[in-house]
Scaffold this motif. Structure first.
Motif, PDB file in Angstrom:
ATOM      1  N   LEU A 161       0.847  -1.179   0.000  1.00  0.00           N
ATOM      2  CA  LEU A 161       0.000   0.000   0.000  1.00  0.00           C
ATOM      3  C   LEU A 161       0.888   1.235   0.000  1.00  0.00           C
ATOM      4  O   LEU A 161       1.882   1.301   0.727  1.00  0.00           O
ATOM      5  CB  LEU A 161      -0.888  -0.002   1.252  1.00  0.00           C
ATOM      6  CG  LEU A 161      -2.004   1.046   1.335  1.00  0.00           C
ATOM      7  CD1 LEU A 161      -3.051   0.809   0.256  1.00  0.00           C
ATOM      8  CD2 LEU A 161      -2.660   1.008   2.713  1.00  0.00           C
ATOM      9  N   GLU A 162       0.515   2.213  -0.826  1.00  0.00           N
ATOM     10  CA  GLU A 162       1.228   3.490  -0.849  1.00  0.00           C
ATOM     11  C   GLU A 162       0.222   4.591  -0.509  1.00  0.00           C
ATOM     12  O   GLU A 162      -0.249   5.331  -1.380  1.00  0.00           O
ATOM     13  CB  GLU A 162       1.872   3.731  -2.216  1.00  0.00           C
ATOM     14  CG  GLU A 162       2.896   4.840  -2.203  1.00  0.00           C
ATOM     15  CD  GLU A 162       3.680   4.935  -3.516  1.00  0.00           C
ATOM     16  OE1 GLU A 162       4.584   5.781  -3.590  1.00  0.00           O
ATOM     17  OE2 GLU A 162       3.386   4.172  -4.456  1.00  0.00           O
ATOM     18  N   PRO A 163      -0.138   4.706   0.766  1.00  0.00           N
ATOM     19  CA  PRO A 163      -1.322   5.483   1.134  1.00  0.00           C
ATOM     20  C   PRO A 163      -1.200   6.984   0.974  1.00  0.00           C
ATOM     21  O   PRO A 163      -2.225   7.671   0.845  1.00  0.00           O
ATOM     22  CB  PRO A 163      -1.520   5.119   2.612  1.00  0.00           C
ATOM     23  CG  PRO A 163      -0.163   4.751   3.098  1.00  0.00           C
ATOM     24  CD  PRO A 163       0.502   4.078   1.926  1.00  0.00           C
ATOM     25  N   GLU A 164       0.006   7.537   0.973  1.00  0.00           N
ATOM     26  CA  GLU A 164       0.162   8.989   1.037  1.00  0.00           C
ATOM     27  C   GLU A 164       0.054   9.700  -0.301  1.00  0.00           C
ATOM     28  O   GLU A 164       0.175  10.928  -0.350  1.00  0.00           O
ATOM     29  CB  GLU A 164       1.513   9.324   1.677  1.00  0.00           C
ATOM     30  CG  GLU A 164       1.666   8.807   3.094  1.00  0.00           C
ATOM     31  CD  GLU A 164       3.120   8.747   3.513  1.00  0.00           C
ATOM     32  OE1 GLU A 164       3.724   9.822   3.684  1.00  0.00           O
ATOM     33  OE2 GLU A 164       3.664   7.623   3.639  1.00  0.00           O
ATOM     34  N   SER A 177      -5.077  17.302   6.876  1.00  0.00           N
ATOM     35  CA  SER A 177      -6.439  17.490   6.388  1.00  0.00           C
ATOM     36  C   SER A 177      -7.366  16.387   6.898  1.00  0.00           C
ATOM     37  O   SER A 177      -7.083  15.194   6.693  1.00  0.00           O
ATOM     38  CB  SER A 177      -6.443  17.485   4.859  1.00  0.00           C
ATOM     39  OG  SER A 177      -7.736  17.229   4.353  1.00  0.00           O
ATOM     40  N   PRO A 178      -8.489  16.728   7.533  1.00  0.00           N
ATOM     41  CA  PRO A 178      -9.446  15.689   7.953  1.00  0.00           C
ATOM     42  C   PRO A 178      -9.961  14.861   6.777  1.00  0.00           C
ATOM     43  O   PRO A 178     -10.193  13.660   6.922  1.00  0.00           O
ATOM     44  CB  PRO A 178     -10.579  16.493   8.607  1.00  0.00           C
ATOM     45  CG  PRO A 178      -9.942  17.783   9.039  1.00  0.00           C
ATOM     46  CD  PRO A 178      -8.899  18.067   7.993  1.00  0.00           C
ATOM     47  N   GLU A 179     -10.131  15.495   5.613  1.00  0.00           N
ATOM     48  CA  GLU A 179     -10.621  14.752   4.438  1.00  0.00           C
ATOM     49  C   GLU A 179      -9.591  13.737   3.962  1.00  0.00           C
ATOM     50  O   GLU A 179      -9.945  12.619   3.557  1.00  0.00           O
ATOM     51  CB  GLU A 179     -10.958  15.737   3.309  1.00  0.00           C
ATOM     52  CG  GLU A 179     -12.195  16.597   3.554  1.00  0.00           C
ATOM     53  CD  GLU A 179     -11.888  17.801   4.416  1.00  0.00           C
ATOM     54  OE1 GLU A 179     -10.695  18.008   4.780  1.00  0.00           O
ATOM     55  OE2 GLU A 179     -12.832  18.547   4.743  1.00  0.00           O
ATOM     56  N   ALA A 180      -8.309  14.116   3.979  1.00  0.00           N
ATOM     57  CA  ALA A 180      -7.265  13.165   3.582  1.00  0.00           C
ATOM     58  C   ALA A 180      -7.224  11.988   4.544  1.00  0.00           C
ATOM     59  O   ALA A 180      -7.134  10.822   4.132  1.00  0.00           O
ATOM     60  CB  ALA A 180      -5.912  13.873   3.533  1.00  0.00           C
ATOM     61  N   ARG A 181      -7.288  12.271   5.843  1.00  0.00           N
ATOM     62  CA  ARG A 181      -7.262  11.193   6.832  1.00  0.00           C
ATOM     63  C   ARG A 181      -8.501  10.314   6.723  1.00  0.00           C
ATOM     64  O   ARG A 181      -8.409   9.078   6.869  1.00  0.00           O
ATOM     65  CB  ARG A 181      -7.130  11.774   8.233  1.00  0.00           C
ATOM     66  CG  ARG A 181      -5.740  12.287   8.523  1.00  0.00           C
ATOM     67  CD  ARG A 181      -5.567  12.743   9.944  1.00  0.00           C
ATOM     68  NE  ARG A 181      -5.726  11.673  10.918  1.00  0.00           N
ATOM     69  CZ  ARG A 181      -5.068  11.626  12.074  1.00  0.00           C
ATOM     70  NH1 ARG A 181      -4.187  12.577  12.385  1.00  0.00           N
ATOM     71  NH2 ARG A 181      -5.275  10.653  12.916  1.00  0.00           N
ATOM     72  N   ALA A 182      -9.644  10.910   6.479  1.00  0.00           N
ATOM     73  CA  ALA A 182     -10.870  10.118   6.344  1.00  0.00           C
ATOM     74  C   ALA A 182     -10.765   9.158   5.163  1.00  0.00           C
ATOM     75  O   ALA A 182     -11.194   7.991   5.250  1.00  0.00           O
ATOM     76  CB  ALA A 182     -12.075  11.047   6.178  1.00  0.00           C
ATOM     77  N   HIS A 183     -10.180   9.638   4.062  1.00  0.00           N
ATOM     78  CA  HIS A 183      -9.982   8.760   2.900  1.00  0.00           C
ATOM     79  C   HIS A 183      -9.074   7.588   3.256  1.00  0.00           C
ATOM     80  O   HIS A 183      -9.406   6.423   2.963  1.00  0.00           O
ATOM     81  CB  HIS A 183      -9.372   9.563   1.752  1.00  0.00           C
ATOM     82  CG  HIS A 183      -8.724   8.718   0.696  1.00  0.00           C
ATOM     83  ND1 HIS A 183      -9.435   7.861  -0.116  1.00  0.00           N
ATOM     84  CD2 HIS A 183      -7.403   8.577   0.346  1.00  0.00           C
ATOM     85  CE1 HIS A 183      -8.594   7.238  -0.931  1.00  0.00           C
ATOM     86  NE2 HIS A 183      -7.367   7.655  -0.667  1.00  0.00           N
ATOM     87  N   LEU A 184      -7.960   7.867   3.913  1.00  0.00           N
ATOM     88  CA  LEU A 184      -7.031   6.790   4.263  1.00  0.00           C
ATOM     89  C   LEU A 184      -7.636   5.847   5.291  1.00  0.00           C
ATOM     90  O   LEU A 184      -7.426   4.623   5.230  1.00  0.00           O
ATOM     91  CB  LEU A 184      -5.720   7.374   4.785  1.00  0.00           C
ATOM     92  CG  LEU A 184      -4.871   8.132   3.765  1.00  0.00           C
ATOM     93  CD1 LEU A 184      -3.512   8.470   4.362  1.00  0.00           C
ATOM     94  CD2 LEU A 184      -4.688   7.326   2.487  1.00  0.00           C
ATOM     95  N   LEU A 231       2.763  10.731  11.477  1.00  0.00           N
ATOM     96  CA  LEU A 231       3.055   9.901  12.651  1.00  0.00           C
ATOM     97  C   LEU A 231       1.809   9.724  13.506  1.00  0.00           C
ATOM     98  O   LEU A 231       1.538   8.624  14.016  1.00  0.00           O
ATOM     99  CB  LEU A 231       4.179  10.534  13.472  1.00  0.00           C
ATOM    100  CG  LEU A 231       5.530  10.701  12.780  1.00  0.00           C
ATOM    101  CD1 LEU A 231       6.517  11.401  13.705  1.00  0.00           C
ATOM    102  CD2 LEU A 231       6.094   9.360  12.324  1.00  0.00           C
ATOM    103  N   ASP A 232       1.053  10.792  13.660  1.00  0.00           N
ATOM    104  CA  ASP A 232      -0.175  10.723  14.445  1.00  0.00           C
ATOM    105  C   ASP A 232      -1.174   9.763  13.809  1.00  0.00           C
ATOM    106  O   ASP A 232      -1.843   8.982  14.503  1.00  0.00           O
ATOM    107  CB  ASP A 232      -0.772  12.129  14.574  1.00  0.00           C
ATOM    108  CG  ASP A 232      -2.043  12.143  15.392  1.00  0.00           C
ATOM    109  OD1 ASP A 232      -1.960  11.927  16.621  1.00  0.00           O
ATOM    110  OD2 ASP A 232      -3.128  12.354  14.809  1.00  0.00           O
ATOM    111  N   TRP A 233      -1.274   9.818  12.473  1.00  0.00           N
ATOM    112  CA  TRP A 233      -2.195   8.906  11.776  1.00  0.00           C
ATOM    113  C   TRP A 233      -1.766   7.459  11.963  1.00  0.00           C
ATOM    114  O   TRP A 233      -2.604   6.581  12.220  1.00  0.00           O
ATOM    115  CB  TRP A 233      -2.266   9.266  10.291  1.00  0.00           C
ATOM    116  CG  TRP A 233      -3.144   8.329   9.524  1.00  0.00           C
ATOM    117  CD1 TRP A 233      -4.509   8.248   9.565  1.00  0.00           C
ATOM    118  CD2 TRP A 233      -2.716   7.297   8.624  1.00  0.00           C
ATOM    119  NE1 TRP A 233      -4.958   7.233   8.740  1.00  0.00           N
ATOM    120  CE2 TRP A 233      -3.871   6.642   8.153  1.00  0.00           C
ATOM    121  CE3 TRP A 233      -1.468   6.875   8.168  1.00  0.00           C
ATOM    122  CZ2 TRP A 233      -3.816   5.580   7.244  1.00  0.00           C
ATOM    123  CZ3 TRP A 233      -1.409   5.819   7.260  1.00  0.00           C
ATOM    124  CH2 TRP A 233      -2.557   5.187   6.811  1.00  0.00           C
TER     125      TRP A 233
END
Length: 700
Positions: free
Chosen positions: A389-392, A429-436, A474-476
């Motif tokens: 997986l290349e999530p970023e 971004s909350p939207e980026a984190r929600a996607h991941l 790191l937090d994610w």
């Protein structure tokens, strides 16, 4: 606050700080436990260097010392804990001219001869644009080693794609510290030696690790070791002052990395953490660093399992998995004894995929009965299942490049960043984190994946907010692993382009390279435990049916003293070749029993990139030594290796893998503590030995 000095004494080391009212605080002496502390010079290197827009350096130059704020700082208070399990030391200083305060925080663990430290900057009033702050600075090594700059050398490593961990030792005079007549000039020298990394790949240019070594002729052997624990840009710098010298450790800077931060009341800034240790030799320095990494690593119960992973990529499917290709590999990996099967890149792609990735949904054309059926087969063979997986990243031609909101992406100067055909998600971004999070929930929760090979193949240069973005990553990761405590994540970025301790302190293992040549991989595998814990060093072992027996064995030796990362067409191998693979796995499992408490040693010194002889050992707490030796093209017929820990003893030297010496020979010179090894034939070739003291009364 009273007195001109404050001593911090722990079971692992002693440190002395100068904290007089008439000058900045400074670390003036740092010695292992039981060592004698010194008072240092009257004008030591300040502990903190800090510049803002409007308050720079005097004299000016490229160096990050001589800051005017740093020179004006005065100690306000200091505190030390009496907690034996979490020793800490804190010094608060203030600058009367700006109203800025800095707090230097130090933490230690158990009896480790090292501390972790960082700097916290705060303001009483107004806004201050900070463009540099050190995490740590000292000149104590001159006091404690009793030498000058002419006697000091830096041990450091260049790092690049498929050419990781290229260690070398350079006298400071040869890498930037020019010798000048300081008295005639009436000013300190302006030259410096700098090691740094400039982009989002934290180890894409160099490793954030250094050892300052005093020449062997000095009265007291001395080695100061450090690592910068940040997953983005960083630097360390060495230089001379008017009469002394310094080492300075830092995260991103404005000068090198276009970084600034606004500090205001209620809006402090915390620098990146660094670890600093003390030892009597380079080998001892890495022993200390190994202990420090273990002490500050967040180890979960799932990490203790240390599964043997088969990955279908390297020199095998190379990003083109299908059900038809995977099933025989899965069966062969299970028969060989793998614990986990990872399906690498391509599982999500109908065709060309590099610049279209981001949704991470299975490609129906590759898996006619579904990816879930393949994963079910993995589990039916007694293995766990993993995915690459290349999530970023989001490919520039992915529908998600349009569907996700603009603030989900990294921008620079108001323009969305695009590198190597990809956009980079902004993890703030909350939207980026929600996607991941949705991707992870689907792959783990629905498919039952328990391992991710988390890759990152897109390096970007500086952009506004990079430090906050990297901390958000790191937090994610912390959040994902808290939600899925059984999930293991391998850290990978085109191999080891992000092999920093911020990532490694929280992830399961580290890909050590993308190198496809097993001979070149040997040097990378041999050097890996200098950059990471041996139990995290994911060294590729990719034997091929077409290889000669020597090369076949060497490709497996690369993985034994670390975390064997198995690949190759096991299903196409002969019966005898499969037996060799199983023998290597058995040897590796023997090492895994002790690897989490073992210490790396290099009897021939840290491997240089083209050394013909290489040796890496893992010393177990039982006293046994597991030793891999490689004879590469150009190696002479034999080599002698000092094993000082066994000097004066009789030892038993056993071939661990392969289980017979073959053309190799070994002899032990007990009085000198030297092991003589010969390969007796053509190169390249390699062996793994187990060495232990001979039991009293045992028959020869």
């Amino acid at each position: 606050m009273s007195g001109a000095f404050a001593d911090w004494v722990t079971p692992g080391f002693s440190a002395r700080f100068r904290i007089g009212d008439d000058q900045p605080a400074a670390l003036v002496s740092f010695v292992p436990a039981g060592g004698a502390l010194a008072d240092g010079p009257d004008d030591p290197q300040p502990l903190v260097e800090l510049t803002t827009i409007g308050h720079g350096r005097f004299p000016g130059g490229f160096r990050h010392v001589d800051s005017t704020i740093g020179a004006r700082l005065r100690p306000v208070s200091w505190r030390v804990s009496d907690d034996a399990t979490d020793p800490w030391f804190r010094i608060v200083q203030a600058d009367a001219a700006t109203g800025l305060q800095v707090e230097s925080v130090f933490r230690a663990r158990a009896d480790v001869a090292a501390f972790q430290t960082w700097t916290e900057v705060s303001a009483d009033d107004g806004e201050h644009v900070v463009d540099f702050v050190s995490s740590f600075a000292t000149g104590a090594f001159l006091t404690d080693s009793g030498v000058g700059v002419d006697d000091l050398a830096l041990v450091h490593a260049d790092n690049d794609w498929a050419a990781e961990s290229r260690w070398r030792t350079d006298p400071l005079r040869s890498i930037g510290l020019a010798r000048i007549d300081r008295e005639a000039q009436h000013h300190p020298p302006r030259s410096r030696a700098v090691v740094q990394n400039r982009g989002s790949w934290s180890t894409g240019e160099a490793l954030p690790i250094g050892v300052l070594q005093a020449d062997g002729a000095v009265p007291t052997p001395y080695a100061l070791v450090w690592q910068i624990e940040h997953n983005g840009p960083w630097l360390y710098e060495l230089g001379e002052t008017r009469r002394h010298a310094y080492v300075l450790l830092s995260g991103p800077t404005d000068q090198e990395h276009q970084w600034t931060a606004v500090v205001a009341p209620g809006q402090p800034f915390v620098s990146v953490p660094v670890s600093v240790g003390i030892a009597g030799s380079v080998g001892g320095a890495f022993e200390v660093l190994t202990a420090q990494r273990r002490a500050f690593r967040h180890v979960r119960e799932a990490d203790r399992a240390l599964p043997l992973v088969f990955n279908d990529y390297m020199n095998t499917l190379m990003g083109d998995p299908t059900t038809e290709k995977l099933l025989p590999l899965i069966d062969a990996a299970a028969d060989a004894g793998a614990d986990l099967f990872c399906i690498d890149a391509g599982w999500y792609a109908e065709g060309h995929w590099w610049d279209t990735v981001g949704a991470w949904e299975e490609a129906a054309s590759r898996f006619p009965t579904g990816l879930g059926a393949v994963i079910d087969h993995v589990r039916s063979r007694g293995m766990q299942a993993g995915l690459w997986l290349e999530p970023e990243v989001i490919g520039i031609h992915s529908p998600l490049a349009v569907d996700l909101p603009e603030d989900a992406f990294v921008h620079n100067h108001g323009v969305r960043v695009a590198e190597h055909g990809r956009h980079l998600l902004d993890l703030r971004s909350p939207e980026a984190r929600a996607h991941l999070d949705a991707v992870v929930d689907r792959l783990v929760g629905e498919l039952g994946v328990t391992f991710f090979k988390m890759d990152n193949n897109t390096m970007t240069g500086p952009f506004a907010g990079m430090l906050d973005h990297q901390r958000a990553l790191l937090d994610w990761l912390d959040d994902v692993q808290a939600r899925y405590p059984s999930l293991l994540i391998e850290n990978c970025a085109s191999g080891a382009m992000r092999a920093d301790s911020a990532m490694l302190s929280r992830l399961h293992m580290q890909s050590t390279s993308d190198q496809q040549d097993p001979v070149l991989s040997a040097s990378i595998a041999a050097a890996a435990p200098a950059a990471m814990l041996p139990e995290q060093a994911g060294n590729w072992a990719y034997p091929a049916p077409s290889m000669s027996s020597d090369l076949f064995e060497l490709s497996l030796v690369n993985g034994v003293l670390g975390r064997m990362y198995l690949s190759g067409y096991l299903n196409s191998m002969s019966t005898s070749q499969r037996a060799v693979v199983r023998s290597a796995i058995e040897a590796h499992r023997t090492v895994l029993e002790v690897i989490e408490s073992s210490v790396p040693v290099w009897p021939l010194g840290l491997p240089a990139w083209e050394d013909p002889w290489l040796a890496l050992g893992l010393r177990a707490t039982s006293g046994e030594l597991y030793l891999s030796v490689w004879a590469l093209p150009g190696a002479g017929s034999s080599v002698s290796m000092p094993l000082s820990g066994f000097a004066g003893q009789e030892v038993v030297v056993e071939p661990l893998f392969p289980t017979v010496l073959g053309s190799w020979s070994v002899s032990w010179e007990a009085s000198a503590g030297v092991l003589h090894v010969g390969h007796g034939g053509a190169t390249p070739t390699a062996r793994v030995f187990r060495i232990r003291p001979e039991e009293a009364g045992a028959e020869h």
